[in-house]
Motif scaffolding. Structure first.
Motif, mmCIF file in Angstrom:
data_model
loop_
_atom_site.group_PDB
_atom_site.id
_atom_site.type_symbol
_atom_site.label_atom_id
_atom_site.label_comp_id
_atom_site.label_asym_id
_atom_site.label_seq_id
_atom_site.Cartn_x
_atom_site.Cartn_y
_atom_site.Cartn_z
ATOM 1 N N ALA A 94 0.850 -1.207 0.000
ATOM 2 C CA ALA A 94 0.000 0.000 0.000
ATOM 3 C C ALA A 94 0.877 1.246 0.000
ATOM 4 N N ARG A 124 1.126 5.403 0.344
ATOM 5 C CA ARG A 124 0.486 6.653 0.770
ATOM 6 C C ARG A 124 1.190 7.779 0.031
ATOM 7 N N VAL A 174 -3.216 2.421 -3.673
ATOM 8 C CA VAL A 174 -2.587 3.724 -3.513
ATOM 9 C C VAL A 174 -3.583 4.694 -2.885
ATOM 10 N N THR A 175 -3.192 5.308 -1.791
ATOM 11 C CA THR A 175 -4.008 6.365 -1.203
ATOM 12 C C THR A 175 -3.365 7.704 -1.496
ATOM 13 N N GLU A 224 -3.010 11.064 -0.446
ATOM 14 C CA GLU A 224 -3.334 11.743 0.822
ATOM 15 C C GLU A 224 -3.543 13.238 0.608
ATOM 16 N N ASN A 272 4.069 11.162 9.834
ATOM 17 C CA ASN A 272 4.076 9.791 9.323
ATOM 18 C C ASN A 272 5.459 9.453 8.761
ATOM 19 N N GLU A 296 6.617 6.937 5.840
ATOM 20 C CA GLU A 296 5.392 6.375 5.288
ATOM 21 C C GLU A 296 4.969 6.987 3.955
ATOM 22 N N ILE A 297 5.381 8.196 3.728
ATOM 23 C CA ILE A 297 4.781 8.977 2.628
ATOM 24 C C ILE A 297 5.691 9.009 1.401
#
Ligand SMILES: [Ca+2]
Ligand SMILES: [Ca+2]
Ligand SMILES: [Ca+2]
Ligand SMILES: [Ca+2]
Lengths: 322, 322, 322, 322
Positions: D1, D3, D27-28, D30, D115, D118-119
């Protein structure tokens, strides 16, 4: 005895500097070399020839035309200071002496390299000729006895931009080449000129009152500079950077204060074309101030900080009264 | 009534400037913002907090940590002037007040944009925080009431290199951004500081003799500057560029001479990083001097040329004697 | 009939280029001028003299030593490619012919200016000599029949830095002066060389198998380049930028594709010293892409985009088999 | 996944890149952050909002307006490629979703720093927002999982000048800051785009024939690019630098060849503003080529050399056919 070459962009004060040197006992002017600068190049050549004639040296000092324009930059000029002919628009007749066929750079190299350690150069123009000689002959700098340069500023205001003086601004690459070439060298800056090269209105009147051929020549040629000063600063005096440089070369007792400095010239800046970086004892060691700067290089020029203005004016008066 | 933000790299004189502003009736210090500069960033934050405490303002003025380093350049510092802690190695205890969680740039933008036309900024550090605010919010410059900058030189010697003063040298890109952002702005240069920000040895002794908590704090924190001056120049005085800038902001009658100038900052040079180009009425129009330069842009800063040193020292004495 | 001056930093491929020209019917090599570049300057002079001797032209073509170092930059060299003597450390004996006493720059100016429109120049070294001639004599560029330059890149990888090819990198100021001097000019870039100047291992073997004095000379002098290629790219071929440039000059039918371009040289960059900007029809008009760029200047060089490698190798084979 | 934050100057291909990411399972997105670049800033914001709506994500992904102009340079734009509204002058209605009140730089810092690791960021615009985040928060670079940059060239022709690609040219200082900030980073250059991001006329027709809302949107918005290509190169295809960068980020199997390189950005040049220096294994070690260059720094970016164009077109087709 001094064997001298004068490198000049002959207009206004360049002529007076020539007169001083030509008048000085014990000085042999071996050549005059012309470099692109103040005004139209060919007119500069004529002005040098005419000045020799006025000084009674017509036909006795060869005049070599040199580089007509800066190494990499578009030429600019200073007609707004000196008039179109560089002589306050006196439009003098053509001198009898004609310029040499050979080139100033060749002449500089030939004369210096065949007389190593003997020749003094007075550089009172953009440094294109001198730099071209260095590029062509790396031993040139070491073979010159002493190089006197009128140019740059000493941590003060320029006269083309805030950052730069005319001679260094016109050809900054040449100035950088020359300052890093290893000459035994003295720098007479615009900063010094502003402070100590002025001839005051009353002194100009005194010179005019001498009423000799040379004083009349001086007064006429100097008119545009006086007018410029009057228009801009409301004062009827005139500055003499080239003549002052010549004067302190002819008589070093006129040097009241000087320092051995690291001098370099900016060629890369957006606002600082031709800026002369002059080191100062007032600064922290540069590697302390910014370790990335590394240690300073050794001093490469004596920079004149204070000159005897009164003695300079006296020397001018004597030369022009002859 | 003045609503003030002080942007500072708190070490030595930065603290005295804060004391002046905090002591001044009618001035509200709305925030102190910290910018990378003189010394270790976190120590600068502590110094600001401690200075507030010494001034009796602990907990009353928020301190926002900002940009820790210049936009594009490697950081340099001035520990060699101010001591490792920036406080002449006094190693003061930690203040009770702690820094804000939010960032100086955000604080600057928030405070100014919600009080357009109301906020004065005193920038006495490299201009990274102010420039970052401009980059993020182009309306920032127009919304500031007045920006007072300690930085640059006025056609004179720098203090890191011949060409450049510390604050502009450390972050020249920030200085260029700020000078071209359209602030209503006053520039207090290193040149002015050398001339008019000195507190002489006898005056320092007078301040010490006040023997108040603030005078003791001043004397202790100022010690490294005095030592630096003594070691380098053999004189036991100290220069106060930040405090002088604050003083003339608090009382403009201390400004004895100033001029509206075109100021820009060199970021491209090899020798001239951070050079501040300051226009002068003594220069020919730049398009006459070199047509390629085009017409000059309008003045973008008032540059202080002369300040009332005696009145400045008096103001310091009053503030420290309180 | 072609009257040719070869300006060279004689090492490796420079020699083969000389052989091509000396062998070509209808071509008179009027002079060889030496410019600082690949290796020790005096060794370069010897290499040129020896190459003339090998080609049976000893004593028939004058060799003029020129500028020993770049105009403004510290010299760098390419001994890591060509061996210490530039001849794969063959350490040939001294040729009988000795260099001329006069300087390459003077010789260039004298020969060209007394034969205006007659002289072709092949510039296969840093451009210091050519630029110095331009600085000294602005009419030089207009008096040269055609200038063939090996140098720069064509929007592709350099060989000193990503941005720059050796000849332009070594003396970027000279390259900028030359590209802007107004020569009728053809540019043969490193990009072209990588693409079309290679002689493959099998072809090198063919040349060796000719077993003539010239082929043996070639094979020996070329060894270091082959070794360099083998060590770096794992291929036993060699690149011949100078010889290819000479070949297309001698026989323009080898030019398969070319374009008239605006070429300029970067002297100001931090990462891009000596970068050659070469315009492309694939770009939007620059004043559309960025109005600040203004209109493009007219094309100042024909840039070769594709050459006939096979025909080049044939020409080499013929010359070396003679 | 994944972000993801997309930083974009939303016009033409920027929209298609958004569509790819929004369509990709796992895929998010954000946030979308807008940076000054291709066209009028506020229109870019509207284009992003409208694209979200077209993709069925209206109201689900916050859009943060960021820096409206480059850090130090005058803005330029690319309306001549994308039409005045950046959407081939389709003049779409205003989307229902409105932009966030807070600033992109703040959003980038807040999301990334809360985060860490994470990004992922896809930077498909000038790098002003990303650089401003770095200036404000030096830990930002280390907290981003991976930064994908569309920008620069790989030793080949630019699209604004020979030396530079649009995104790096528009804000070279930002590009230099970002490339030196320590991001885990992949560079997808204009050079790669020219080679592998084209969608051919027949493929464009196939996409149009899908006749879905997204394919109709694509065909309409892409029209100006096709027209530009037809007018300039006589070919009815279109290049998709941003979408290709997104595609290889979403599916790294599309990367056919890449290398870890030293990448830096020129900010000082006269001809080379925004040039991206990309190291090459074909170059000699730089300290051998020129000892003054010192040792190379470690690789700071993976540079994509070859991508799977067919698979990219397939991915586009799938996304637009949905
Ligand atoms: Ca002069
Ligand atoms: Ca400070
Ligand atoms: Ca060569
Ligand atoms: Ca984009």
């Amino acid at each position: 005895a001094m064997r001298l070459i004068i490198d000049t962009d002959t207009a206004g004060d360049d002529c007076f500097s020539m007169l001083l040197a030509l008048h000085q006992p014990g000085v042999t002017v071996e050549a005059v070399t012309i470099c692109g600068g103040n005004i139209d190049f060919d007119q500069q050549v004529e002005n040098a020839l005419y000045t020799l004639e006025v000084a009674g040296k017509g036909g006795k000092v060869p005049v070599y035309p040199g580089c007509r324009r800066p190494m990499m930059r578009k030429p600019i000029d200073a007609e707004y200071v000196f008039g179109e002919d560089g002589m306050s628009d006196a439009h003098y007749p053509r001198a009898h002496q004609r310029p040499e066929a050979s080139h100033a750079v060749q002449a500089l190299i030939d004369i210096v390299m065949s007389n190593p350690g003997e020749i003094t150069i007075l550089a009172q123009a953009p440094l294109t000729n001198i730099a071209a000689a260095v590029v062509q002959e790396p031993r040139f700098a070491g073979a010159v006895k002493h190089l006197w340069i009128m140019g740059g500023t000493d941590n003060s205001l320029g006269n083309v931009t805030p950052a730069a003086e005319f001679n260094f601004y016109v050809d900054p690459e040449a100035a950088q080449i020359v300052m890093n070439a290893g000459f035994a060298c003295t720098l007479s800056t615009w900063t010094l000129s502003v402070q100590d090269s002025g001839i005051l209105a009353a002194e100009l009147a005194d010179i005019a009152a001498l009423d000799t051929p040379l004083s009349r020549f001086f007064t006429q040629v100097n008119q545009a500079s006086v007018d410029f000063s009057m228009a801009r600063y409301g004062v009827g005096d005139s500055l003499h950077p080239d003549a002052l440089t010549c004067a302190i070369m002819l008589d070093e007792s006129l040097i009241l204060e000087s320092g051995d400095c690291v001098v370099d010239v900016e060629t890369q800046g957006r606002l600082t074309r031709g800026y002369s970086s002059v080191s100062s004892p007032r600064l922290p060691a540069q590697e302390v101030a910014d370790p990335e700067l590394g240690s300073a290089t050794p001093a490469n020029a004596r920079v004149i900080r204070r000159a005897d203005r009164a003695a300079f004016v006296q020397m001018m008066r004597r030369a022009l009264g002859a």
